[in-house]
Scaffold this active site. Structure first.
Site, PDB file in Angstrom:
ATOM      1  NE  ARG A 112      -3.977   1.803   0.840  1.00 20.26           N
ATOM      2  CZ  ARG A 112      -5.186   2.112   0.094  1.00 20.26           C
ATOM      3  NH1 ARG A 112      -5.046   1.891  -1.252  1.00 20.26           N
ATOM      4  NH2 ARG A 112      -6.062   2.529   0.495  1.00 20.26           N
ATOM      5  CB  THR A 389      -9.303  -1.035  -7.571  1.00 24.86           C
ATOM      6  OG1 THR A 389      -9.088   0.439  -6.718  1.00 24.86           O
ATOM      7  CG2 THR A 389      -8.544  -1.882  -6.649  1.00 24.86           C
ATOM      8  CG  ASN A 409      -8.275   6.183  -4.764  1.00 22.40           C
ATOM      9  OD1 ASN A 409      -8.968   5.461  -4.592  1.00 22.40           O
ATOM     10  ND2 ASN A 409      -8.403   7.362  -4.259  1.00 22.40           N
ATOM     11  CB  SER A 460      -6.951  -0.368   1.461  1.00 27.72           C
ATOM     12  OG  SER A 460      -7.334  -0.823   0.247  1.00 27.72           O
ATOM     13  N   GLY A 482     -13.737   0.366  -5.077  1.00 34.45           N
ATOM     14  CA  GLY A 482     -13.851   1.016  -3.840  1.00 34.45           C
ATOM     15  C   GLY A 482     -14.441   0.413  -2.571  1.00 34.45           C
TER      16      GLY A 482
HETATM   17  N1  GLY Z   1      -8.400   3.074  -3.384  1.00 33.70           N
HETATM   18  C1  GLY Z   1      -9.543   2.268  -2.919  1.00 33.70           C
HETATM   19  C2  GLY Z   1      -9.155   1.312  -1.712  1.00 33.70           C
HETATM   20  O1  GLY Z   1      -7.816   0.932  -1.416  1.00 33.70           O
HETATM   21  O2  GLY Z   1      -9.955   0.823  -1.164  1.00 33.70           O
END
Ligand code: GLY
Length: 577
Positions: A112, A389, A409, A460, A482
């Site tokens: 991440r 994603t 993102n 996330s 998301g």
């Molecule tokens: N950017 C979306 C997530 O990591 O949940």
């Protein structure tokens, strides 16, 4: 010819063959629909599933050449950065779950993004104390320190069998020689155009002189990205974090007043974490631990749902969706309070995923009526005695499985690309809670545990998951979307285990989503109007919506792999051999 050169030659040949197959099937594709025309033959040797055909074929070539699932996954991770630039990336981050056939162990690789060391708690607030979304989503401040190159390199070094230069070679070739632009790629570029206009590098790479994205069928070459990939091939991840690429990133940051420094890049590390594990009706569930909320809340929801005879209720009946939605609300309420980067403040993971806590939460569900979200508060688990994603899944004949979700993102991230590198930068900083109680781009509310802090990983929802039965692969899946990622993964698991669907049926079946706030039950359009009416009578505000998630899944039944690429996404491909 030396053995290595022969292997390289065979590999290049397989890739060329595969790419022409991809082009043929690309022409046969018909876009968004729930009727998936690509039905991969069940196979015994391996299965590769992704949202993008060329990347699937790259992964498959690696498996056929004798590589394992990790080699294939790393090759795909680099290839998607070229062929699926809206989410595949070098400038973003993600999570990879690896099940190792030899030892039966499952490990989680956390790559991440992190907040730069100069980040501050209030960096996204304006002079009135309100969140400035232009700054948190579209500016150079929205970029977290990227983790992808470190994550893919770590996975390969620890669990792969092939050298980096070999698995990165297809990506270099695709960047240098180009590939045919799909209708989907053109459409996504058209949608992102306004956001990408401020980046001259992005405009040069992805748009033609007239400012339009290339037409379908044109060849897209990415020379600067090829340079970056070659640097990584020659010098490993050091090229990105301390070498020539790092210099271009930090020069860009200095010029634009961004926060990412040499120190941020040099100190970035991908981490190996212990997956969160749970059980569901005799299956063992392995998923991503914090700083993703995905695994924790997937297991929390399964623990609650295990207490209900879901198969008796019937798939997507009003009674079934009601229990599902109430469970989702409870989990997302807890997410808002208890989840964040565990390296900064403790996350009560064990309590949240305990069966005892699930029992207490079940008592808060009214079996007949929706409880308005304003009355659903985060629970107090006491100690017990993702839009854009992408996900891909690979399984090999050695018993290894990779379930990987990574992202910038938003589609094309911040819309900013580093000059001279072809690398798009993420806008992952928006996944922090810029201000307690103010929703992020996915409508997710966060608290103190997910506030911005230097060097911290933003929370996330990515949920790469592996379900085992008797310690062997049963199902591996994951999704973009998301906040909708966790509930998409949940429904694929329920469809297979409770509703006895094949993986293709499980993936294609209409989905629902509730995330506590806003207090809205999202129901995919294919679910039918009648269901919506019944749920309104139970007290829900129902909103019919387009696709929820895009799951890429593999099951193994009686020693045979079955793959299902989600028909919600036009470019997908599942293929085995
Ligand atoms: N950017 C979306 C997530 O990591 O949940």
């Amino acid at each position: 010819m030396p053995a290595d050169s022969i292997l390289k030659y065979i590999f290049a040949f397989c890739l060329v063959l595969s790419l022409s197959t991809a082009a043929t099937s690309a022409r046969a594709e018909s876009g968004f629909s729930s009727g998936d025309t690509t039905k991969p033959a069940p196979s015994r040797n391996g299965m590769v599933v992704s949202e993008e055909k060329i990347a699937t074929l790259v992964g498959l070539s690696v498996l056929k050449e004798g590589g394992n699932a990790v080699d294939a996954a790393v090759a795909m991770g680099f290839a998607l950065a070229v062929t699926y630039p809206r989410a595949g990336n070098l400038g973003g981050g993600g999570f990879m779950l690896v099940h190792l056939g030899e030892t039966g162990r499952t490990v989680a690789i956390d790559y991440r993004e992190k907040a730069p060391l100069k980040a501050t708690r209030s960096m996204f607030l304006d002079e009135n104390g309100n969140v400035d979304i232009e700054r948190s989503r579209h500016s150079v401040y929205s970029c977290g320190v990227p983790g992808t190159v470190a994550g893919l390199s770590l996975a390969l070094e620890k669990y792969g069998t092939m050298p980096l230069e070999k698995v990165i070679a297809p990506a270099i070739k695709l960047a240098e020689e180009g590939f045919s632009v799909s209708a989907e790629l053109r459409k996504s570029l058209l949608e992102a155009k306004e956001r990408m206009k401020k980046s001259s590098e992005g405009m040069d790479v992805f748009f033609e002189n007239n400012g339009e994205p290339p037409r379908e069928g044109r060849i897209l070459r990415q020379k600067n990205l090829a340079w970056s990939l070659k640097e990584i091939s020659k010098n490993g991840s050091g090229a990105f974090y301390r070498g020539a690429i790092a210099k271009k990133i930090t020069d860009y940051m200095k010029k634009e007043g961004g926060l990412i420094t040499e120190r941020d890049l040099a100190s970035y590390e991908a981490l190996i974490r212990k997956p969160v594990t749970g059980s569901y009706r005799g299956y063992s569930i392995h998923s991503m631990p914090p700083p993703s909320s995905g695994g924790v809340h997937l297991i929390q929801m399964l623990n609650i749902l295990e207490r209900y005879p879901l198969s008796r209720y019937g798939h997507n009946s009003a009674r079934y969706i009601h229990i599902l939605s109430e469970t989702m609300k409870l989990a997302y309420a807890d997410r808002s309070k208890h989840l964040g980067d565990p390296d900064f403040s403790p996350v009560p993971t064990e309590q949240l995923i305990s069966k005892q806590y699930a029992k207490r939460l079940t008592n808060r569900i009214n079996p007949q009526k929706a409880t308005p979200s304003k009355y659903v508060k985060p629970g107090s688990p006491i100690p017990v005695g993702g839009t854009d994603t992408t996900h891909f899944t690979v399984a090999d004949r050695f018993g290894n499985v990779v379930s990987n979700t990574y992202t910038l993102n938003f589609a094309y991230g911040s819309g900013l690309a580093v000059p001279g590198t072809g690398i798009l930068l993420n806008n992952e900083m928006d996944d922090f809670s810029a201000k307690t109680g103010t929703p992020n781009a996915y409508g997710l509310i966060g608290g103190e545990k997910n506030s911005v802090a230097p060097g911290k990983r933003m929370l996330s929802s990515m949920t790469p998951t592996i379900v085992l039965k008797d310690e062997e692969l049963f199902l591996a899946t994951g999704s973009p979307g998301g906040s909708r990622i966790i509930t998409s993964v949940l429904q694929v698991i329920l469809n297979v285990i409770d509703h006895k669907m094949s993986i293709r049926e499980a993936v294609a079946a209409p989905r629902v989503h509730h995330q506590w706030l806003p207090d809205i039950l999202y129901v995919e359009k294919d679910a039918g109007k009648e269901l919506g009416t019944k749920l309104q009578k139970k007290g829900y505000e129902v909103k019919r919506t387009g696709p929820i998630g895009s799951t890429q899944s593999v099951t193994r039944v009686n020693g045979v792999f079955h793959g299902a690429a989600d028909s919600r996404h036009p470019g997908r491909l599942a293929q085995g051999y």
